[in-house]
Motif scaffolding. Sequence first.
Motif, PDB file in Angstrom:
ATOM      1  N   PRO A 197       8.533 -10.303   3.494  1.00 39.94           N
ATOM      2  CA  PRO A 197       7.879  -9.866   2.223  1.00 39.94           C
ATOM      3  C   PRO A 197       8.204  -8.207   2.022  1.00 39.94           C
ATOM      4  CG  PRO A 197       6.712 -11.031   3.565  1.00 39.94           C
ATOM      5  CD  PRO A 197       7.608 -10.811   4.348  1.00 39.94           C
ATOM      6  N   LEU A 198       8.531  -7.308   2.898  1.00 35.76           N
ATOM      7  CA  LEU A 198       8.961  -5.926   2.834  1.00 35.76           C
ATOM      8  C   LEU A 198      10.068  -5.718   1.924  1.00 35.76           C
ATOM      9  CD1 LEU A 198       8.293  -3.071   3.371  1.00 35.76           C
ATOM     10  CD2 LEU A 198       9.394  -3.331   5.583  1.00 35.76           C
ATOM     11  N   GLN A 199      11.142  -6.829   2.238  1.00 30.41           N
ATOM     12  CA  GLN A 199      12.369  -6.598   1.306  1.00 30.41           C
ATOM     13  C   GLN A 199      11.779  -6.943  -0.158  1.00 30.41           C
ATOM     14  OE1 GLN A 199      15.045  -9.362   3.142  1.00 30.41           O
ATOM     15  NE2 GLN A 199      16.409  -8.040   3.594  1.00 30.41           N
ATOM     16  N   PHE A 200      11.012  -7.789  -0.185  1.00 25.48           N
ATOM     17  CA  PHE A 200      10.513  -8.208  -1.900  1.00 25.48           C
ATOM     18  C   PHE A 200      10.004  -6.984  -2.258  1.00 25.48           C
ATOM     19  CE2 PHE A 200      10.152 -12.671  -0.126  1.00 25.48           C
ATOM     20  CZ  PHE A 200      11.139 -12.988  -0.271  1.00 25.48           C
ATOM     21  N   GLN A 201       9.266  -6.216  -1.786  1.00 23.24           N
ATOM     22  CA  GLN A 201       8.290  -4.799  -2.156  1.00 23.24           C
ATOM     23  C   GLN A 201       9.370  -3.779  -2.348  1.00 23.24           C
ATOM     24  OE1 GLN A 201       4.981  -5.497  -3.039  1.00 23.24           O
ATOM     25  NE2 GLN A 201       5.579  -3.650  -4.339  1.00 23.24           N
ATOM     26  N   LEU A 202      10.218  -3.594  -1.466  1.00 26.51           N
ATOM     27  CA  LEU A 202      11.281  -2.636  -1.760  1.00 26.51           C
ATOM     28  C   LEU A 202      12.066  -2.696  -2.814  1.00 26.51           C
ATOM     29  CD1 LEU A 202      12.761  -2.106   1.899  1.00 26.51           C
ATOM     30  CD2 LEU A 202      11.227  -0.610   0.776  1.00 26.51           C
ATOM     31  N   LEU A 203      12.288  -3.996  -2.937  1.00 26.65           N
ATOM     32  CA  LEU A 203      13.087  -4.397  -4.298  1.00 26.65           C
ATOM     33  C   LEU A 203      12.162  -3.949  -5.679  1.00 26.65           C
ATOM     34  CD1 LEU A 203      15.560  -5.631  -6.070  1.00 26.65           C
ATOM     35  CD2 LEU A 203      14.277  -7.959  -5.712  1.00 26.65           C
ATOM     36  N   VAL A 204      11.126  -4.310  -5.601  1.00 32.48           N
ATOM     37  CA  VAL A 204      10.285  -4.227  -6.808  1.00 32.48           C
ATOM     38  C   VAL A 204       9.829  -2.448  -6.838  1.00 32.48           C
ATOM     39  CG1 VAL A 204       7.704  -4.535  -7.729  1.00 32.48           C
ATOM     40  CG2 VAL A 204       8.882  -6.319  -6.602  1.00 32.48           C
ATOM     41  N   ASP A 205       9.629  -1.915  -5.769  1.00 32.50           N
ATOM     42  CA  ASP A 205       9.434  -0.393  -5.819  1.00 32.50           C
ATOM     43  C   ASP A 205      10.638   0.366  -6.411  1.00 32.50           C
ATOM     44  OD1 ASP A 205       6.854  -0.766  -5.041  1.00 32.50           O
ATOM     45  OD2 ASP A 205       7.069  -0.166  -2.863  1.00 32.50           O
ATOM     46  N   HIS A 206      11.826  -0.010  -6.202  1.00 36.13           N
ATOM     47  CA  HIS A 206      13.049   0.527  -6.621  1.00 36.13           C
ATOM     48  C   HIS A 206      13.155   0.231  -8.099  1.00 36.13           C
ATOM     49  CE1 HIS A 206      17.307   1.962  -6.437  1.00 36.13           C
ATOM     50  NE2 HIS A 206      17.209   0.985  -7.283  1.00 36.13           N
ATOM     51  N   ILE A 207      13.033  -0.885  -8.686  1.00 34.80           N
ATOM     52  CA  ILE A 207      12.970  -1.298  -9.878  1.00 34.80           C
ATOM     53  C   ILE A 207      12.226  -0.301 -10.573  1.00 34.80           C
ATOM     54  CG2 ILE A 207      12.877  -3.058 -11.707  1.00 34.80           C
ATOM     55  CD1 ILE A 207      13.910  -4.870  -9.600  1.00 34.80           C
ATOM     56  N   THR A 208      10.805  -0.428 -10.122  1.00 37.41           N
ATOM     57  CA  THR A 208       9.816   0.320 -10.724  1.00 37.41           C
ATOM     58  C   THR A 208       9.608   1.724 -10.787  1.00 37.41           C
ATOM     59  OG1 THR A 208       8.338  -0.263  -9.240  1.00 37.41           O
ATOM     60  CG2 THR A 208       8.272  -1.651 -11.084  1.00 37.41           C
ATOM     61  N   GLY A 209      10.654   2.410  -9.924  1.00 40.74           N
ATOM     62  CA  GLY A 209      10.623   3.683  -9.682  1.00 40.74           C
ATOM     63  C   GLY A 209       9.606   4.251  -8.912  1.00 40.74           C
ATOM     64  N   HIS A 210       9.342   3.463  -7.881  1.00 43.22           N
ATOM     65  CA  HIS A 210       8.167   4.042  -6.750  1.00 43.22           C
ATOM     66  C   HIS A 210       8.878   4.108  -5.418  1.00 43.22           C
ATOM     67  CE1 HIS A 210       5.566   2.376  -9.922  1.00 43.22           C
ATOM     68  NE2 HIS A 210       4.808   3.064  -9.581  1.00 43.22           N
TER      69      HIS A 210
END
Length: 439
Positions: A197-210
Motif C-alpha cells: 500500500p505504501l507504493q500506491f500512496q507514493l505514486l498518488v502523492d507524486h502525481i498530485t504534487g504532495h
Amino acid sequence: MEMDASNILHRKQSVYQFLDDAFDIRNETYKGQQYSHIYFVRLHLMRTLIYSITPNWKPNTPVCTVLGLEEGKECIIVGTLYKHMKLKPCILDEYSKERSAIPLVKPHNFVHLDDYLILEDESGRVKLRGDTLMPSIYVTGIVIAVLGKETGAGDFWVDEVLEAGLPDQIERPLNSGEDKYVVFVSGLSIGCTTANPLQFQLLVDHITGHLGDEKEQSIAAEIVHVVIAGNSIEIPSGLLNGQNLASKDQSKLFEPIKELDILLTQIAAGVPIDIMPGPNDPANFSLPQQPLHRCLFPGSSTYNTFRSCTNPHSFQLDDVRFLGTSGQNIDDLDKYSEATDQLEFMERTLKWRHLSPTAPNTLGCYPFTDRDPFFIESCPHVYFVGNQDKYGTRLIKGSEGQLVRLVSIPKFCETGVAVMLNMRNLETHTLCFGTQISS
C-alpha cells in the motif's frame, strides 16, 4: 502567515478528445452470430487497402484469387492467414489430460518447427511455402499479399510478402510547445497478497504534487493526464468459486475495490484520469472490454476528471493521439508466435494494421457482424500496452514519415514502476517507487 502567490504552482492543462466509440458495444446480443462475419469484414477492409498499394509494389504483376491460380504463373494473391500449429491447445487434449495417466505439458509458447501457413480467400485456400515466409512470425487472422507461383504439388511458393504497413497519421508539431506529461501505470493489483500500500500512496502523492521538494512538485504540475491500463484489483480466486459468500468473505471481495476508489479519488481531485479494464478486473472477459461500471467508484466518479474507458482505449491530448490496450493482445501473440521482445509484437500489430489479429481464433472477442473495431484506421503517435513483465520503449518510423512511440508498461505491483511520457517530444522515463529499507 500569508502564502506568497508567486510560489503557487498551477497544474498545466490539455485538450482531451475521447475516441473510444469504435470499441463500444451497443445493444449487445448473442443470437447465433458466427465469428466468420468478423473475418469477412476484416478481409474486405484489408484487401481493399492492400489492392490500393500493390500497383506501387509490383506494377506489372497480375492479382489473382486462390481459385484462379495457374501452375508456374507468377501472380499476387491476397487473403487471410491461417497458421496450422502442432502444439496449439485443443479441447480434445483437455479431455485426454483428464483421462490419461500421463499429464500433458502446457508450454508457455506453442510455436513448433513443423508449423505452416495457409492463405485463404472466399474462393479457396492454399498452403504457402518458401524461404522468405517465416511461420514463427505470423499468426492466424492476418491479411497479407504474397508474390509467387503455384507449384506442381498444389502449394504456393512465396517469393515476397507485402503487409499493409503503418496507416496515415495526423500531423503533430515536432519538439514544439511546452513540457506536458502523461503518466501510465498498470497492474496495480490492489488486493494481491504481495501488494504494498505504501507504493500506491507514493505514486498518488507524486502525481498530485504532495511528494518531494519544489523541483519535484514543479514537474508534478506538468502532469496533465493519468492512464491506468488494466488489472487494477486482484480478487482471491478462492472467493470466486460460484458459491454464496459468507459475510466475512464479502468484505474481502469488496475491500480491493474500495481501496482503489480511494486512490482514484485522490488523483481525480487534481488530474484527469482514465481507467481501463484488464483481464483480472470485474469486467466482461472478451474484447473489447467495456468500461468498469461507475457504481464501483462512488468517490472518484463524482469528479468530471474521472473516465472509465474501454480496453482497447483511444484518445487524443492536444495534438497527440494515443492508442493502447491492457496487454491481452500482446500476451496472446507471445503464445502463438515469436519475437525478440514485446515491442516487436507491438510493432507488428501496427504494420498489420490490426490490434488483435488472434481474435477470435485464440483471443476472446465479441462476435461483430458488420465491423472489425480492431482495424487500425489512423496511426497513433503513442501506442502503449499494459501489464508487461518489464518496461520498454522504442520509436518507430513508417514509410510515409509516421513516428510512433511504443511503450511497454510493467506491472506496478511487481516492479513499483510507472511511466511518464513527455507530449512535447514523445520521450519517456520511468518513475520507480521502491519501499524496501536497507539494514
